[in-house]
Scaffold this motif. Structure first.
Motif, short mmCIF file in Angstrom:
data_model
loop_
_atom_site.label_atom_id
_atom_site.label_comp_id
_atom_site.label_asym_id
_atom_site.label_seq_id
_atom_site.Cartn_x
_atom_site.Cartn_y
_atom_site.Cartn_z
N GLY A 344 -2.95 5.10 22.60
CA GLY A 344 -1.90 6.07 22.87
C GLY A 344 -0.73 5.87 21.93
N PHE A 345 0.48 6.05 22.47
CA PHE A 345 1.71 5.93 21.70
C PHE A 345 1.75 4.59 20.96
CE2 PHE A 345 6.25 4.84 21.43
CZ PHE A 345 6.75 5.99 20.84
N THR A 346 2.07 4.51 19.67
CA THR A 346 2.76 5.56 18.92
C THR A 346 1.86 6.31 17.94
OG1 THR A 346 3.35 3.96 17.22
CG2 THR A 346 4.94 4.27 18.98
N GLN A 347 0.74 5.70 17.55
CA GLN A 347 -0.06 6.31 16.49
C GLN A 347 -1.21 7.15 17.02
OE1 GLN A 347 -0.55 2.52 13.95
NE2 GLN A 347 -0.52 4.16 12.43
N ASN A 348 -1.59 6.95 18.29
CA ASN A 348 -2.73 7.69 18.88
C ASN A 348 -3.99 7.53 18.04
OD1 ASN A 348 -0.78 8.86 20.78
ND2 ASN A 348 -0.17 10.16 19.06
N GLN A 349 -4.20 6.33 17.54
CA GLN A 349 -5.26 6.09 16.56
C GLN A 349 -6.51 5.52 17.22
OE1 GLN A 349 -2.93 3.95 17.30
NE2 GLN A 349 -3.55 1.85 16.86
N LEU A 350 -7.59 5.51 16.43
CA LEU A 350 -8.80 4.75 16.75
C LEU A 350 -8.83 3.56 15.80
CD1 LEU A 350 -9.46 7.58 18.01
CD2 LEU A 350 -11.83 7.17 17.40
N THR A 351 -9.03 2.37 16.34
CA THR A 351 -9.02 1.15 15.54
C THR A 351 -10.39 0.49 15.59
OG1 THR A 351 -6.67 0.79 15.99
CG2 THR A 351 -7.93 -1.08 15.14
N LEU A 352 -10.94 0.19 14.42
CA LEU A 352 -12.23 -0.49 14.33
C LEU A 352 -11.97 -1.97 14.06
CD1 LEU A 352 -15.34 -0.19 14.29
CD2 LEU A 352 -15.18 0.13 11.82
N TRP A 353 -12.54 -2.83 14.92
CA TRP A 353 -12.34 -4.28 14.83
C TRP A 353 -13.66 -4.96 14.49
CZ3 TRP A 353 -7.25 -5.70 16.12
CH2 TRP A 353 -6.51 -4.76 16.85
N LYS A 354 -13.55 -6.03 13.70
CA LYS A 354 -14.71 -6.89 13.44
C LYS A 354 -14.73 -7.99 14.50
CE LYS A 354 -18.27 -8.13 10.94
NZ LYS A 354 -19.44 -7.25 10.82
N TYR A 355 -15.88 -8.16 15.14
CA TYR A 355 -16.00 -9.19 16.16
C TYR A 355 -16.80 -10.37 15.61
CZ TYR A 355 -16.75 -11.46 20.63
OH TYR A 355 -16.77 -12.37 21.64
N PRO A 356 -16.40 -11.63 15.91
CA PRO A 356 -15.34 -12.03 16.84
C PRO A 356 -13.99 -12.30 16.20
CG PRO A 356 -16.67 -13.92 16.28
CD PRO A 356 -17.24 -12.78 15.49
N SER A 357 -13.85 -12.10 14.88
CA SER A 357 -12.58 -12.44 14.22
C SER A 357 -11.46 -11.50 14.66
CB SER A 357 -12.75 -12.37 12.71
OG SER A 357 -13.05 -11.05 12.30
N MET A 358 -11.80 -10.29 15.12
CA MET A 358 -10.86 -9.24 15.51
C MET A 358 -9.92 -8.88 14.36
SD MET A 358 -11.83 -8.18 18.36
CE MET A 358 -10.50 -7.13 18.93
N VAL A 359 -10.49 -8.85 13.17
CA VAL A 359 -9.79 -8.34 12.00
C VAL A 359 -9.94 -6.82 11.98
CG1 VAL A 359 -9.76 -8.31 9.48
CG2 VAL A 359 -10.14 -10.46 10.70
N LYS A 360 -8.85 -6.11 11.72
CA LYS A 360 -8.91 -4.66 11.66
C LYS A 360 -9.70 -4.22 10.43
CE LYS A 360 -4.61 -3.53 14.10
NZ LYS A 360 -3.30 -2.86 13.99
N MET A 361 -10.73 -3.41 10.65
CA MET A 361 -11.52 -2.89 9.54
C MET A 361 -11.03 -1.51 9.11
SD MET A 361 -15.34 -3.97 10.76
CE MET A 361 -16.05 -3.34 9.25
N ALA A 362 -10.53 -0.73 10.07
CA ALA A 362 -10.05 0.62 9.75
C ALA A 362 -9.20 1.12 10.90
CB ALA A 362 -11.22 1.57 9.51
N GLU A 363 -8.26 2.01 10.56
CA GLU A 363 -7.47 2.73 11.55
C GLU A 363 -7.63 4.21 11.27
OE1 GLU A 363 -3.43 1.38 11.85
OE2 GLU A 363 -3.99 -0.08 13.38
N LEU A 364 -8.16 4.94 12.25
CA LEU A 364 -8.47 6.35 12.08
C LEU A 364 -7.42 7.18 12.81
CD1 LEU A 364 -12.29 6.01 12.87
CD2 LEU A 364 -11.12 5.65 10.69
N THR A 365 -6.69 7.96 12.06
CA THR A 365 -5.62 8.77 12.64
C THR A 365 -5.93 10.24 12.49
OG1 THR A 365 -4.41 8.65 10.54
CG2 THR A 365 -3.88 7.01 12.21
#
Length: 422
Positions: A344-365
């Motif tokens: 939700g707020f503020t970017q209303n984005q979809l975030t793709l995480w690599k497991y188990p490191s939980m490094v952000k792979m992409a943010e889809l807006t």
């Protein structure tokens, strides 16, 4: 070029002769020497530099061998290299955006589901629409009366043909999508709206605003077979594990419960297996890991903003990640060790995480309001997200599975023939 001749100028042939003749005799007679004689011998050896052990001396570096074959051929044959896996391209924009007018902007509801027959169901106000991804056709399944609506949850049965529809008036309708016919209405499960549901074979589990969770056997007349009581407020998330043995429930009381099917009883309310109270806001987002059966991911609302991972055998929290915004939905990839979250707020984005490191792979807006609902295609490649901005977006976020990469792609955009839900 098959041997190397020592450098004779660096050798001491007199010392070599002594070591091969007299030196051997001294070593053989060391056992009968007196301590004084032994000390004298060592001192004499040091003075005359007789403590050397090497006879041959190699001063020059041997020449490099002549290669009879080109280096690239010999290296490839002797050490075959494994080709590195190419990095997957993740499109940053949605593959298709469709209008979804009258989509209810309510965090606690579940209005989107993608069935095993590749048909997407979405509830818009009082109406449930079906969109067939194979031919991009749209049909209206049902429109409920105002006194019964709006629709508060939808859920496909495992067969991909039958669908359950939860209503604001506490009832649940079962429909056959192939014949467009209502099969039955489940009454008496709840005292208020049914905002969440999950199938486990022929068992339909429903969660209501009354805090109750009910197992309904849709094959029999008296459909209520078990009742789970543990939440003090609305149940907004329900997910069965792949084995069908454990049920995860999330509520507006900030609590996650793990229920075990073997502990269920039809005579009395079933006691939970684990009660997880670490979240500080409502928990709607639940996702069982497809490659580790006892791993559950949960997401907290606006006051919490974390994704937590649990061992459901022990009830231990394995990790907690602050996402910075309300977590509305969670989906595991079926092909990679990745997790997708919608926010939700503020970017209303979809975030793709690599497991188990939980490094952000992409943010889809792209959404301009909170991305409340997500559903995954049967092949695991495409994700549909619906938001309060009344749009439905399709994302090619999880890539193509290995078995399908060699097959020719007939249509690059499976959603190209549809511009609006209605």
């Amino acid at each position: 070029m098959d041997r190397f001749i020592p450098n004779r100028s660096a050798m001491d042939f007199d010392y070599a002769h002594y070591m091969l003749t007299d030196g051997r005799k001294i070593k053989e007679n060391q056992t009968v020497c007196s301590p004084a004689r032994e000390a004298y011998r060592k001192q004499l050896a040091e003075t005359l530099n007789m403590n050397r052990t090497r006879i041959l001396a190699f001063k020059n570096k041997p020449p490099a061998p002549v290669e009879l074959f080109p280096s690239e051929h010999s290296t490839a044959s002797a050490h075959p290299t494994k080709s590195a896996k190419p990095r997957r391209h993740i499109p940053q924009s949605s593959e298709r955006t469709l209008d979804a007018p009258d989509l209810v902007d309510d965090f606690y509801l579940n209005l989107l589901d993608w069935g095993s027959s590749n048909v997407l169901a979405i509830a818009l106000g009082n109406t449930v629409y079906l969109w067939d991804a194979s031919d991009s056709s749209t049909s209206e399944l049902v429109t409920v009366d105002d006194e019964n609506g709006p629709v508060t949850s939808v859920g496909w049965a495992p067969d991909g043909r039958h669908i359950a529809i939860g209503l604001n008036n506490s009832e649940v309708q079962l429909w056959d999508s192939a014949s467009n016919r209502q099969l039955r209405t489940l009454r008496g499960c709840h005292r208020s709206r049914v905002g969440s549901m999950a199938w486990n074979n022929h068992i339909l589990t429903t969660g209501g605003m009354d805090g109750q969770i009910v197992n309904n056997d849709v094959r029999i007349r008296s459909h209520v077979v078990e009742t789970y009581r543990g939440h003090q407020q609305e149940v907004c998330g329900l997910k069965w594990s792949a084995s069908g043995q454990q049920l995860a429930s999330g509520g507006n009381d900030n609590v996650v419960h793990i229920w075990d099917r073997s502990m269920a009883s039809s005579n009395s309310p079933t006691q939970w297996l684990h009660r997880l109270e670490e979240h500080t806001s409502a928990v709607k987002a639940l996702a069982w890991c497809p490659f580790q059966s006892n791993l559950l991911a949960t997401g907290g609302g606006g006051g919490d903003r974390t994704i937590k991972f649990w061992n459901t055998h022990t009830g231990a929290c394995l990790n907690s990640v602050d996402t910075g915004s309300q977590v509305c939905s969670l989906l595991w990839s079926k092909n990679e060790r990745e997790l997708l979250s919608s926010h939700g707020f503020t970017q209303n984005q979809l975030t793709l995480w690599k497991y188990p490191s939980m490094v952000k792979m992409a943010e889809l807006t792209g959404h301009t309001s909170r991305a409340l609902y997500m559903a995954q295609s049967p092949d695991g490649c495409t994700v549909a997200s619906a938001a309060g901005d009344e749009t439905l977006r399709f994302w090619n976020v999880f890539g193509v599975p290995e078995v399908a990469k060699t097959a020719p792609k007939v249509n690059r955009e499976p959603f190209s023939q549809l511009n609006r839900i209605r």
